[in-house]
Motif scaffolding. Structure first.
Motif, short mmCIF file in Angstrom:
data_model
loop_
_atom_site.label_atom_id
_atom_site.label_comp_id
_atom_site.label_asym_id
_atom_site.label_seq_id
_atom_site.Cartn_x
_atom_site.Cartn_y
_atom_site.Cartn_z
N SER A 112 4.74 2.76 10.83
CA SER A 112 4.20 1.83 9.85
C SER A 112 5.20 0.72 9.61
N ILE A 170 -7.26 8.51 11.61
CA ILE A 170 -6.64 7.41 12.36
C ILE A 170 -6.42 7.84 13.81
N ILE A 217 -0.05 0.27 10.04
CA ILE A 217 0.17 1.47 10.84
C ILE A 217 -0.23 1.17 12.27
N TYR A 266 -4.66 -0.36 9.97
CA TYR A 266 -4.11 0.39 11.10
C TYR A 266 -4.74 -0.12 12.38
#
Length: 145
Positions: A121, A13, A107, A82
């Motif tokens: 988150s 990420i 996220i 995310y």
């Protein structure tokens, strides 16, 4: 709900967010849920937003269908999405709230001047507002001030 990311998921990420900077990146979160929602895998997707991708992201309906199919075929659960906030805090915007659906974890990675600054988150509550989820931190989380 508490959320935990594997070190690999967290790293991927963060890498995706810094690679796409100054645009917003986005992707899917996969894993399993027991007492803790465990994100074991992330899959990046193309930000399909037309126009300025530095302030908005969009995931196409086709990508959502592929994500659901992937989860079924790989015996995992689609836990959420995310995305990054370039040069902005890791807090949801009104646009994020308007796009959100119940159950998913969202996220948000704050990237400042090309470096990860924070990771949070969020999940919708019964009042259809975002509530921050506790993240069980891995020791290797890179936090820049």
């Amino acid at each position: 709900m508490k959320l935990q990311l594997t070190e690999t998921a967290q790293r991927l990420i963060q890498e995706h967010a810094t690679e796409i900077y100054p645009d917003e990146c986005c992707g899917f979160l996969y894993g399993h849920e027991t007492e803790v929602r465990l994100v074991q895998e992330t899959v990046p997707v193309i930000n399909s937003k037309n126009g300025d991708k530095r302030r908005r992201f969009e995931i196409s309906p086709v990508d959502y269908m592929r994500a659901e199919k992937y989860a079924l075929e790989n015996n995992t659960s689609l836990l959420g999405v995310y995305h990054s906030h370039p040069d902005h805090p890791a807090r949801p915007s009104e646009h994020d709230l308007n796009q959100a659906v119940p159950y998913f974890s969202y996220i948000i990675v704050s990237v400042r001047e090309g470096k990860v600054a924070d990771l949070t988150s969020w999940q919708l509550n019964e009042a259809n507002q975002f509530e921050e989820e506790s993240i069980l931190q891995n020791q290797n989380f890179i936090h820049h001030n």
